[in-house]
Write a protein that holds these residues in place. Structure first.
Motif, PDB file in Angstrom:
ATOM      1  N   LYS A   1     -14.918 -14.289  58.722  1.00  0.00           N
ATOM      2  CA  LYS A   1     -14.517 -15.163  57.613  1.00  0.00           C
ATOM      3  C   LYS A   1     -14.891 -14.526  56.275  1.00  0.00           C
ATOM      4  CE  LYS A   1     -14.909 -19.904  56.015  1.00  0.00           C
ATOM      5  NZ  LYS A   1     -15.510 -21.217  56.230  1.00  0.00           N
ATOM      6  N   ASP A   2     -16.033 -13.836  56.234  1.00  0.00           N
ATOM      7  CA  ASP A   2     -16.460 -13.179  54.995  1.00  0.00           C
ATOM      8  C   ASP A   2     -15.477 -12.097  54.561  1.00  0.00           C
ATOM      9  OD1 ASP A   2     -18.709 -14.756  54.840  1.00  0.00           O
ATOM     10  OD2 ASP A   2     -19.973 -13.323  55.915  1.00  0.00           O
ATOM     11  N   SER A   3     -14.986 -11.307  55.530  1.00  0.00           N
ATOM     12  CA  SER A   3     -14.030 -10.263  55.178  1.00  0.00           C
ATOM     13  C   SER A   3     -12.694 -10.871  54.757  1.00  0.00           C
ATOM     14  CB  SER A   3     -13.839  -9.284  56.329  1.00  0.00           C
ATOM     15  OG  SER A   3     -13.373  -9.961  57.473  1.00  0.00           O
ATOM     16  N   LEU A   4     -12.326 -11.996  55.363  1.00  0.00           N
ATOM     17  CA  LEU A   4     -11.092 -12.677  54.971  1.00  0.00           C
ATOM     18  C   LEU A   4     -11.177 -13.164  53.530  1.00  0.00           C
ATOM     19  CD1 LEU A   4      -8.344 -14.017  56.094  1.00  0.00           C
ATOM     20  CD2 LEU A   4      -9.723 -16.086  56.049  1.00  0.00           C
ATOM     21  N   LEU A   5     -12.338 -13.693  53.155  1.00  0.00           N
ATOM     22  CA  LEU A   5     -12.512 -14.245  51.817  1.00  0.00           C
ATOM     23  C   LEU A   5     -12.890 -13.195  50.782  1.00  0.00           C
ATOM     24  CD1 LEU A   5     -14.404 -17.520  52.786  1.00  0.00           C
ATOM     25  CD2 LEU A   5     -11.956 -17.198  52.407  1.00  0.00           C
TER      26      LEU A   5
ATOM     27  N   ARG B   1      -7.741  -5.779  49.435  1.00  0.00           N
ATOM     28  CA  ARG B   1      -6.283  -5.864  49.505  1.00  0.00           C
ATOM     29  C   ARG B   1      -5.737  -5.201  50.764  1.00  0.00           C
ATOM     30  NH1 ARG B   1      -3.915  -4.218  43.701  1.00  0.00           N
ATOM     31  NH2 ARG B   1      -3.989  -6.290  42.788  1.00  0.00           N
ATOM     32  N   ARG B   2      -6.613  -4.831  51.662  1.00  0.00           N
ATOM     33  CA  ARG B   2      -6.171  -4.170  52.888  1.00  0.00           C
ATOM     34  C   ARG B   2      -5.266  -5.094  53.686  1.00  0.00           C
ATOM     35  NH1 ARG B   2     -11.102  -1.336  55.805  1.00  0.00           N
ATOM     36  NH2 ARG B   2      -9.354  -0.709  57.094  1.00  0.00           N
ATOM     37  N   ARG B   3      -4.283  -4.515  54.329  1.00  0.00           N
ATOM     38  CA  ARG B   3      -3.280  -5.270  55.076  1.00  0.00           C
ATOM     39  C   ARG B   3      -3.907  -6.116  56.183  1.00  0.00           C
ATOM     40  NH1 ARG B   3       2.726  -3.732  56.476  1.00  0.00           N
ATOM     41  NH2 ARG B   3       2.684  -3.626  54.237  1.00  0.00           N
ATOM     42  N   GLU B   4      -4.962  -5.599  56.800  1.00  0.00           N
ATOM     43  CA  GLU B   4      -5.590  -6.340  57.896  1.00  0.00           C
ATOM     44  C   GLU B   4      -6.214  -7.653  57.422  1.00  0.00           C
ATOM     45  OE1 GLU B   4      -9.770  -4.466  58.837  1.00  0.00           O
ATOM     46  OE2 GLU B   4      -8.302  -2.895  58.411  1.00  0.00           O
TER      47      GLU B   4
ATOM     48  N   TRP C   1     -10.255 -25.340  60.827  1.00  0.00           N
ATOM     49  CA  TRP C   1      -9.699 -24.828  62.079  1.00  0.00           C
ATOM     50  C   TRP C   1      -8.704 -23.709  61.811  1.00  0.00           C
ATOM     51  CZ3 TRP C   1      -5.053 -23.993  64.366  1.00  0.00           C
ATOM     52  CH2 TRP C   1      -5.083 -23.670  65.728  1.00  0.00           C
ATOM     53  N   ILE C   2      -7.825 -23.881  60.836  1.00  0.00           N
ATOM     54  CA  ILE C   2      -6.823 -22.857  60.531  1.00  0.00           C
ATOM     55  C   ILE C   2      -7.510 -21.553  60.151  1.00  0.00           C
ATOM     56  CG2 ILE C   2      -5.053 -22.163  58.864  1.00  0.00           C
ATOM     57  CD1 ILE C   2      -4.082 -25.065  58.858  1.00  0.00           C
ATOM     58  N   ILE C   3      -8.511 -21.620  59.302  1.00  0.00           N
ATOM     59  CA  ILE C   3      -9.206 -20.402  58.863  1.00  0.00           C
ATOM     60  C   ILE C   3      -9.942 -19.751  60.032  1.00  0.00           C
ATOM     61  CG2 ILE C   3     -11.081 -19.536  57.403  1.00  0.00           C
ATOM     62  CD1 ILE C   3     -10.164 -21.603  55.302  1.00  0.00           C
ATOM     63  N   GLU C   4     -10.697 -20.533  60.789  1.00  0.00           N
ATOM     64  CA  GLU C   4     -11.473 -19.972  61.900  1.00  0.00           C
ATOM     65  C   GLU C   4     -10.575 -19.410  62.998  1.00  0.00           C
ATOM     66  OE1 GLU C   4     -14.175 -22.980  63.221  1.00  0.00           O
ATOM     67  OE2 GLU C   4     -15.067 -23.158  61.229  1.00  0.00           O
ATOM     68  N   TYR C   5      -9.524 -20.123  63.351  1.00  0.00           N
ATOM     69  CA  TYR C   5      -8.652 -19.660  64.431  1.00  0.00           C
ATOM     70  C   TYR C   5      -7.872 -18.412  64.011  1.00  0.00           C
ATOM     71  CZ  TYR C   5      -5.635 -19.760  68.473  1.00  0.00           C
ATOM     72  OH  TYR C   5      -4.987 -19.425  69.628  1.00  0.00           O
ATOM     73  N   THR C   6      -7.442 -18.352  62.755  1.00  0.00           N
ATOM     74  CA  THR C   6      -6.730 -17.163  62.282  1.00  0.00           C
ATOM     75  C   THR C   6      -7.658 -15.954  62.276  1.00  0.00           C
ATOM     76  OG1 THR C   6      -5.317 -18.580  60.922  1.00  0.00           O
ATOM     77  CG2 THR C   6      -5.294 -16.237  60.418  1.00  0.00           C
ATOM     78  N   CYS C   7      -8.893 -16.143  61.841  1.00  0.00           N
ATOM     79  CA  CYS C   7      -9.868 -15.044  61.888  1.00  0.00           C
ATOM     80  C   CYS C   7     -10.085 -14.584  63.323  1.00  0.00           C
ATOM     81  CB  CYS C   7     -11.192 -15.482  61.273  1.00  0.00           C
ATOM     82  SG  CYS C   7     -11.159 -15.659  59.495  1.00  0.00           S
ATOM     83  N   LYS C   8     -10.217 -15.537  64.236  1.00  0.00           N
ATOM     84  CA  LYS C   8     -10.410 -15.196  65.644  1.00  0.00           C
ATOM     85  C   LYS C   8      -9.190 -14.459  66.194  1.00  0.00           C
ATOM     86  CE  LYS C   8     -10.949 -17.543  70.058  1.00  0.00           C
ATOM     87  NZ  LYS C   8     -11.005 -18.853  70.699  1.00  0.00           N
ATOM     88  N   HIS C   9      -8.000 -14.932  65.829  1.00  0.00           N
ATOM     89  CA  HIS C   9      -6.758 -14.317  66.310  1.00  0.00           C
ATOM     90  C   HIS C   9      -6.649 -12.858  65.871  1.00  0.00           C
ATOM     91  CE1 HIS C   9      -2.554 -14.221  67.601  1.00  0.00           C
ATOM     92  NE2 HIS C   9      -2.319 -13.548  66.496  1.00  0.00           N
ATOM     93  N   PHE C  10      -7.035 -12.585  64.632  1.00  0.00           N
ATOM     94  CA  PHE C  10      -6.920 -11.224  64.095  1.00  0.00           C
ATOM     95  C   PHE C  10      -8.188 -10.400  64.288  1.00  0.00           C
ATOM     96  CE2 PHE C  10      -3.365 -13.199  61.901  1.00  0.00           C
ATOM     97  CZ  PHE C  10      -2.419 -12.206  61.997  1.00  0.00           C
ATOM     98  N   GLY C  11      -9.252 -11.002  64.801  1.00  0.00           N
ATOM     99  CA  GLY C  11     -10.482 -10.270  65.068  1.00  0.00           C
ATOM    100  C   GLY C  11     -11.216  -9.851  63.811  1.00  0.00           C
TER     101      GLY C  11
ATOM    102  N   VAL D   1       4.249 -10.317  62.566  1.00  0.00           N
ATOM    103  CA  VAL D   1       3.649 -11.291  61.648  1.00  0.00           C
ATOM    104  C   VAL D   1       4.195 -12.680  61.945  1.00  0.00           C
ATOM    105  CG1 VAL D   1       3.354 -11.944  59.230  1.00  0.00           C
ATOM    106  CG2 VAL D   1       3.258  -9.544  59.884  1.00  0.00           C
ATOM    107  N   HIS D   2       5.501 -12.774  62.152  1.00  0.00           N
ATOM    108  CA  HIS D   2       6.087 -14.069  62.497  1.00  0.00           C
ATOM    109  C   HIS D   2       5.584 -14.543  63.848  1.00  0.00           C
ATOM    110  CE1 HIS D   2       8.871 -15.296  59.394  1.00  0.00           C
ATOM    111  NE2 HIS D   2       9.153 -14.018  59.209  1.00  0.00           N
ATOM    112  N   GLY D   3       5.392 -13.626  64.778  1.00  0.00           N
ATOM    113  CA  GLY D   3       4.863 -13.995  66.088  1.00  0.00           C
ATOM    114  C   GLY D   3       3.462 -14.570  65.979  1.00  0.00           C
ATOM    115  N   ALA D   4       2.614 -13.933  65.174  1.00  0.00           N
ATOM    116  CA  ALA D   4       1.247 -14.438  64.977  1.00  0.00           C
ATOM    117  C   ALA D   4       1.277 -15.802  64.293  1.00  0.00           C
ATOM    118  CB  ALA D   4       0.441 -13.450  64.148  1.00  0.00           C
ATOM    119  N   TYR D   5       2.133 -15.939  63.290  1.00  0.00           N
ATOM    120  CA  TYR D   5       2.264 -17.212  62.573  1.00  0.00           C
ATOM    121  C   TYR D   5       2.708 -18.317  63.543  1.00  0.00           C
ATOM    122  CZ  TYR D   5       4.113 -20.706  59.341  1.00  0.00           C
ATOM    123  OH  TYR D   5       4.371 -21.866  58.672  1.00  0.00           O
ATOM    124  N   ASP D   6       3.729 -18.038  64.339  1.00  0.00           N
ATOM    125  CA  ASP D   6       4.229 -19.033  65.278  1.00  0.00           C
ATOM    126  C   ASP D   6       3.200 -19.387  66.337  1.00  0.00           C
ATOM    127  OD1 ASP D   6       6.655 -19.298  64.018  1.00  0.00           O
ATOM    128  OD2 ASP D   6       7.694 -17.860  65.312  1.00  0.00           O
TER     129      ASP D   6
END
Length: 144
Positions: free
Chosen positions: A22-26, A30-33, A9-19, A87-92
Protein backbone atom coordinates in the motif's frame (compact mmCIF):
# COMPACT_ATOMS: atom_id res chain seq x y z
CA UNK A 1 -21.89 -2.49 3.53
CA UNK A 2 -20.30 0.80 4.48
CA UNK A 3 -18.44 3.04 2.09
CA UNK A 4 -15.19 3.04 4.06
CA UNK A 5 -15.17 -0.77 3.89
CA UNK A 6 -15.49 -0.66 0.12
CA UNK A 7 -12.73 1.94 -0.28
CA UNK A 8 -10.27 0.02 1.87
CA UNK A 9 -11.21 -3.30 0.22
CA UNK A 10 -10.60 -1.93 -3.28
CA UNK A 11 -7.17 -0.58 -2.32
CA UNK A 12 -6.09 -3.68 -0.39
CA UNK A 13 -7.35 -6.18 -2.96
CA UNK A 14 -5.79 -4.29 -5.88
CA UNK A 15 -2.45 -4.18 -4.05
CA UNK A 16 -2.73 -7.91 -3.37
CA UNK A 17 -3.68 -8.60 -7.00
CA UNK A 18 -0.63 -6.74 -8.33
CA UNK A 19 1.72 -7.87 -5.55
CA UNK A 20 2.62 -4.40 -4.30
CA UNK A 21 2.44 -2.74 -0.91
CA UNK A 22 0.00 0.00 0.00
CA UNK A 23 2.91 2.35 0.75
CA UNK A 24 4.37 1.89 -2.73
CA UNK A 25 0.93 2.41 -4.27
CA UNK A 26 0.51 5.70 -2.40
CA UNK A 27 4.03 6.87 -3.23
CA UNK A 28 4.81 9.55 -5.81
CA UNK A 29 6.40 7.03 -8.17
CA UNK A 30 5.35 7.19 -11.82
CA UNK A 31 6.45 3.64 -12.57
CA UNK A 32 3.94 1.64 -14.57
CA UNK A 33 3.74 -1.09 -11.94
CA UNK A 34 2.21 1.51 -9.57
CA UNK A 35 0.33 3.73 -12.01
CA UNK A 36 -1.76 0.89 -13.47
CA UNK A 37 -3.13 -0.17 -10.05
CA UNK A 38 -3.76 3.50 -9.19
CA UNK A 39 -5.73 3.92 -12.38
CA UNK A 40 -7.77 0.78 -11.72
CA UNK A 41 -8.50 1.95 -8.17
CA UNK A 42 -9.50 5.40 -9.42
CA UNK A 43 -11.94 3.95 -11.92
CA UNK A 44 -13.46 1.48 -9.45
CA UNK A 45 -13.89 4.15 -6.79
CA UNK A 46 -15.49 6.55 -9.24
CA UNK A 47 -17.82 3.86 -10.54
CA UNK A 48 -18.93 2.36 -7.23
CA UNK A 49 -18.36 4.79 -4.36
CA UNK A 50 -19.74 8.08 -5.67
CA UNK A 51 -16.67 9.88 -4.36
CA UNK A 52 -15.63 13.16 -5.96
CA UNK A 53 -12.36 13.50 -7.87
CA UNK A 54 -10.69 15.44 -5.01
CA UNK A 55 -11.80 12.80 -2.48
CA UNK A 56 -10.32 9.98 -4.59
CA UNK A 57 -7.11 11.98 -5.05
CA UNK A 58 -6.83 12.50 -1.31
CA UNK A 59 -7.44 8.80 -0.69
CA UNK A 60 -4.60 7.90 -3.08
CA UNK A 61 -2.25 10.50 -1.57
CA UNK A 62 -2.33 12.86 -4.53
CA UNK A 63 -2.40 16.64 -4.21
CA UNK A 64 -4.38 17.32 -7.34
CA UNK A 65 -7.63 15.78 -8.57
CA UNK A 66 -6.72 16.23 -12.25
CA UNK A 67 -4.62 13.05 -12.11
CA UNK A 68 -7.76 11.11 -11.22
CA UNK A 69 -9.68 12.82 -14.01
CA UNK A 70 -6.91 11.77 -16.40
CA UNK A 71 -7.17 8.12 -15.26
CA UNK A 72 -10.95 8.13 -15.81
CA UNK A 73 -10.62 9.77 -19.22
CA UNK A 74 -7.91 7.32 -20.32
CA UNK A 75 -10.16 4.36 -19.55
CA UNK A 76 -13.14 5.90 -21.33
CA UNK A 77 -11.10 6.68 -24.46
CA UNK A 78 -8.90 3.55 -24.37
CA UNK A 79 -5.73 5.63 -24.08
CA UNK A 80 -2.35 4.87 -22.55
CA UNK A 81 -2.16 1.40 -20.98
CA UNK A 82 -5.96 0.97 -21.07
CA UNK A 83 -5.66 -0.36 -24.60
CA UNK A 84 -3.91 -3.49 -23.25
CA UNK A 85 -6.15 -6.48 -22.62
CA UNK A 86 -4.19 -7.38 -19.46
CA UNK A 87 -5.22 -4.12 -17.81
CA UNK A 88 -8.87 -4.62 -18.70
CA UNK A 89 -8.63 -8.22 -17.51
CA UNK A 90 -7.27 -7.13 -14.13
CA UNK A 91 -9.93 -4.42 -13.86
CA UNK A 92 -12.72 -6.87 -14.70
CA UNK A 93 -11.40 -9.52 -12.32
CA UNK A 94 -11.23 -7.08 -9.39
CA UNK A 95 -14.62 -5.63 -10.29
CA UNK A 96 -16.35 -9.03 -10.48
CA UNK A 97 -14.74 -10.20 -7.26
CA UNK A 98 -15.99 -7.02 -5.63
CA UNK A 99 -19.51 -7.62 -6.97
CA UNK A 100 -19.43 -11.16 -5.58
CA UNK A 101 -18.33 -10.00 -2.13
CA UNK A 102 -20.55 -6.90 -1.99
CA UNK A 103 -23.93 -7.88 -3.49
CA UNK A 104 -25.41 -4.47 -2.59
CA UNK A 105 -23.43 -2.95 -5.45
CA UNK A 106 -25.17 -5.04 -8.09
CA UNK A 107 -28.17 -2.73 -7.89
CA UNK A 108 -26.10 -0.02 -9.57
CA UNK A 109 -26.43 -1.83 -12.88
CA UNK A 110 -29.44 -1.89 -15.13
CA UNK A 111 -30.08 -4.95 -17.30
CA UNK A 112 -28.55 -3.15 -20.28
CA UNK A 113 -25.31 -2.51 -18.38
CA UNK A 114 -24.81 -6.10 -17.27
CA UNK A 115 -22.47 -8.22 -19.29
CA UNK A 116 -22.31 -11.95 -19.36
CA UNK A 117 -20.61 -13.35 -16.28
CA UNK A 118 -17.00 -14.35 -17.06
CA UNK A 119 -16.06 -18.03 -16.84
CA UNK A 120 -13.66 -17.50 -13.94
CA UNK A 121 -16.48 -15.95 -11.85
CA UNK A 122 -18.55 -19.07 -12.41
CA UNK A 123 -15.59 -21.20 -11.32
CA UNK A 124 -15.24 -19.16 -8.09
CA UNK A 125 -18.93 -19.67 -7.37
CA UNK A 126 -18.63 -23.41 -8.04
CA UNK A 127 -15.59 -23.70 -5.79
CA UNK A 128 -17.37 -21.86 -2.97
CA UNK A 129 -20.44 -24.08 -3.36
CA UNK A 130 -18.33 -27.26 -3.36
CA UNK A 131 -16.40 -26.14 -0.29
CA UNK A 132 -19.59 -25.39 1.62
CA UNK A 133 -21.09 -28.76 0.58
CA UNK A 134 -17.93 -30.55 1.70
CA UNK A 135 -17.94 -28.69 5.02
CA UNK A 136 -21.58 -29.63 5.57
CA UNK A 137 -20.82 -33.32 4.87
CA UNK A 138 -17.88 -33.24 7.30
CA UNK A 139 -20.04 -31.64 9.97
CA UNK A 140 -22.67 -34.33 9.54
CA UNK A 141 -20.05 -37.07 9.93
CA UNK A 142 -18.73 -35.45 13.11
CA UNK A 143 -22.21 -35.27 14.59
CA UNK A 144 -22.97 -38.92 13.81
Amino acid sequence: MKRHELKSWIIEYTCKHFGITKDSLLSNSRRREYSIPRSIISNLLKEFSYLSYPAIAKLLGKKDHTTIMHHIKCKENQLSFWNYTEVHGAYDRIKWEMLLLFPDLRGNYTKEDRREVPVWVKSIRNRRNNVSKTNNKNRRKEVD
